[in-house]
Design a protein around this motif. Structure first.
Motif, PDB file in Angstrom:
ATOM      1  N   ALA A  84       8.659  -7.165  -4.145  1.00 17.70           N
ATOM      2  CA  ALA A  84       8.045  -8.496  -4.043  1.00 17.70           C
ATOM      3  C   ALA A  84       9.109  -9.582  -3.936  1.00 17.70           C
ATOM      4  O   ALA A  84       8.908 -10.590  -3.249  1.00 17.70           O
ATOM      5  N   SER A  85      10.259  -9.381  -4.597  1.00 17.18           N
ATOM      6  CA  SER A  85      11.305 -10.408  -4.559  1.00 17.18           C
ATOM      7  C   SER A  85      11.793 -10.630  -3.127  1.00 17.18           C
ATOM      8  O   SER A  85      12.087 -11.758  -2.729  1.00 17.18           O
ATOM      9  N   ARG A  87       9.951 -10.072  -0.339  1.00 18.02           N
ATOM     10  CA  ARG A  87       8.866 -10.746   0.369  1.00 18.02           C
ATOM     11  C   ARG A  87       8.871 -12.240   0.049  1.00 18.02           C
ATOM     12  O   ARG A  87       8.735 -13.078   0.943  1.00 18.02           O
ATOM     13  N   THR A  88       9.050 -12.567  -1.230  1.00 18.23           N
ATOM     14  CA  THR A  88       9.050 -13.973  -1.647  1.00 18.23           C
ATOM     15  C   THR A  88      10.139 -14.758  -0.917  1.00 18.23           C
ATOM     16  O   THR A  88       9.920 -15.876  -0.447  1.00 18.23           O
ATOM     17  N   GLU A 295      -3.482 -13.021  -7.014  1.00 17.08           N
ATOM     18  CA  GLU A 295      -2.629 -12.278  -7.948  1.00 17.08           C
ATOM     19  C   GLU A 295      -3.399 -12.031  -9.229  1.00 17.08           C
ATOM     20  O   GLU A 295      -3.891 -12.974  -9.851  1.00 17.08           O
ATOM     21  N   TYR A 343       0.042  -8.399  -9.918  1.00 15.09           N
ATOM     22  CA  TYR A 343      -0.377  -7.503  -8.827  1.00 15.09           C
ATOM     23  C   TYR A 343      -1.121  -8.315  -7.775  1.00 15.09           C
ATOM     24  O   TYR A 343      -2.153  -8.927  -8.064  1.00 15.09           O
ATOM     25  N   PRO A 360      -0.420  -3.383  -3.336  1.00 16.44           N
ATOM     26  CA  PRO A 360       0.947  -3.024  -3.684  1.00 16.44           C
ATOM     27  C   PRO A 360       1.010  -1.672  -4.402  1.00 16.44           C
ATOM     28  O   PRO A 360       0.038  -1.229  -5.024  1.00 16.44           O
ATOM     29  N   ASN A 387       3.436  -5.240   0.247  1.00 14.19           N
ATOM     30  CA  ASN A 387       3.899  -6.489  -0.382  1.00 14.19           C
ATOM     31  C   ASN A 387       4.723  -6.297  -1.659  1.00 14.19           C
ATOM     32  O   ASN A 387       5.374  -7.231  -2.123  1.00 14.19           O
ATOM     33  N   ASP A 388       4.707  -5.121  -2.217  1.00 16.82           N
ATOM     34  CA  ASP A 388       5.519  -4.786  -3.389  1.00 16.82           C
ATOM     35  C   ASP A 388       5.262  -3.313  -3.713  1.00 16.82           C
ATOM     36  O   ASP A 388       4.211  -2.767  -3.347  1.00 16.82           O
TER      37      ASP A 388
END
Ligand SMILES: [Zn+2]
Length: 444
Positions: A84-85, A87-88, A295, A343, A360, A387-388
């Protein structure tokens, strides 16, 4: 010139049905093969940087839609797990000067176990600290992959031009339920989304299959069956970009596996099914494209007591002891262990023609089977590893059975313990909030 014409005539074109809906669609591919030795992810037994490249690996993107309504961009990446980091960071860059928005951007990892280790993923995979001499290459590749994902998304956005979208679902049988329990569900669906231009040329093909990318356990770079499928489709449809996402295949392995012949066989089997569908009449995809995301928090079960951690720290299994010692150190520093995991549930619907769900993590097959019962099976598509990839995501059944996907794999992802019993209900509840009701299955 004559030879060129003959070659061009070999590129398959698709006869267009009348009056299609046109979308702005672009696709792109970027080579992400490391040019230096780097540790591989996926298997805990490999302790040295990779040796050689058996197959080059890629990131691919498909961008759908105009800037007005906002394009939707899906990036597929040949890697065990894009965190996720990453993607962010990519979204932070892309939203500065493009029409992209968070809920309209998705990254799907192929989960190949023959691609570089990334920062923030599977930190306990080796049951020991990664030696400091191996860290710079992991950090360098993590930075490079971030740049490449941004680049491929931008290229797909720039390449947009009118295309029609159609989709269909086939079947392939090489995924087998790998859990040592009597009930062995599988999901052999092969959904295929095809983008073709006004001349009938295939611009992009997106497919998905619910299976681990673990045919191979070699020390070289390879995209596994997903990589073979992509290469094969791009040979069949010159100029097209072939993208492969993974379905709810957390408890599914390719069967049989472990040889180069078998990875080719599985990849080509999937490719030939995708090709068959691509060349037939498919169902039109319609707009508008509605993208939603929410989320939620997944609760962990109660963590071990300090005494229980101390016992685990003496375990003869290196990864168990390493995990316990890390958590004891956290307690010693006065840190609270996390009680929840964030999530992100994301859904994209295309008119009333197709609803895509992005989940995810290593999602077990019960989720896609349940969603395909709850929703109209002929109009729903589930992407996992999206996405994660924070850990395995067991269903209630898998959680109750226990074992690797239900509990012990949490060690490798550095989560404190297994999930609380309501994990499946929390995730399905979020999907229900996001997927438009017209996609629900008709009562029998
Ligand atoms: Zn896995």
């Amino acid at each position: 010139m004559k030879r060129l014409l003959i070659l061009l005539s070999l590129v398959p074109t698709i006869a267009l049905a009348s009056d299609p809906e046109w979308f702005q669609v672009g696709a792109a591919a970027v080579d992400i093969t490391p040019e230096y030795p780097v540790r591989l992810s996926g298997y805990g037994s490999r302790r040295e940087p990779h040796q050689g490249v058996a197959q080059r690996i890629s990131a691919k993107a498909i961008a759908i839609g105009e800037d007005g309504a906002g394009p939707a961009v899906l990036v597929t990446v040949d890697n065990c797990a894009v965190p996720a980091s990453m993607r962010t960071e990519v979204i932070r860059r892309l939203t500065k000067d493009t029409a992209l928005r968070d809920e309209r951007f998705a990254i799907a990892s192929s989960h190949t176990h023959c691609a570089p280790m990334l920062k923030d993923v599977l930190p306990n995979l080796f049951g020991m600290d990664i030696p400091s001499e191996h860290l710079p290459a992991i950090e360098r590749y993590t930075r490079e992959l971030t740049d490449w994902i941004e680049q491929v998304a931008r290229e797909a956005l720039k390449a947009r031009h009118p295309c029609r979208l159609d989709w269909s679902v086939g079947t392939v049988g090489f995924a087998a339920n790998r859990r040592p329990f009597p009930f062995k569900p599988v999901d052999h669906d092969v959904p295929v989304l095809r983008a073709i231009d006004p001349q009938g040329k295939v611009l992009a093909i997106l497919t998905n299959y619910a299976c681990h990318c673990t045919t191979l356990g070699i020390d070289s770079i390879h995209g596994d069956w997903s990589g073979v499928t992509q290469e094969s489709l791009q040979r069949e449809f010159p100029g097209a970009v072939a993208l492969v996402a993974i379905g709810c295949g957390a408890d599914q392995n390719p069967d049989p596996r472990r040889t180069m012949e078998l990875v080719k066989q599985h990849g080509e089997n999937l490719a030939s099914e995708v090709k068959r569908l691509t060349l037939t009449q498919m169902r039109p995809v319609t707009g508008p494209i509605v993208c939603r995301a929410k989320e939620i928090q997944l609760a962990f079960d109660s963590p071990p007591s300090r005494e229980a951690w101390q016992t685990l720290a003496q375990s003869k299994t290196a990864a168990v002891a390493y995990h316990a010692k890390k958590n004891l150190a956290r307690l010693d520093r006065g840190e609270a262990l996390p009680t929840h995991l964030p999530y992100l549930v994301q859904t994209w619907s295309f008119g009333d023609a197709l609803a895509m769900v992005f989940l995810p993590g290593e999602v077990t097959v019960d989720y896609s089977l349940r969603l395909k019962r709850q929703y109209d099976r002929s109009r729903i598509w589930v992407n996992a590893y999206a996405n994660d990839v924070p850990c395995y995501i067991p269903s209630k059944r898998v959680l109750e059975e226990g074992g690797y996907e239900g509990a012990t794999a949490m060690i490798y992802y550095d989560r404190p313990t297994k999930f609380a019993p309501d994990v499946e209900e929390r995730i399905i509840g979020a999907v229900q909030e996001l997927v438009p009701n017209p996609f629900l299955a008709k009562p029998e």
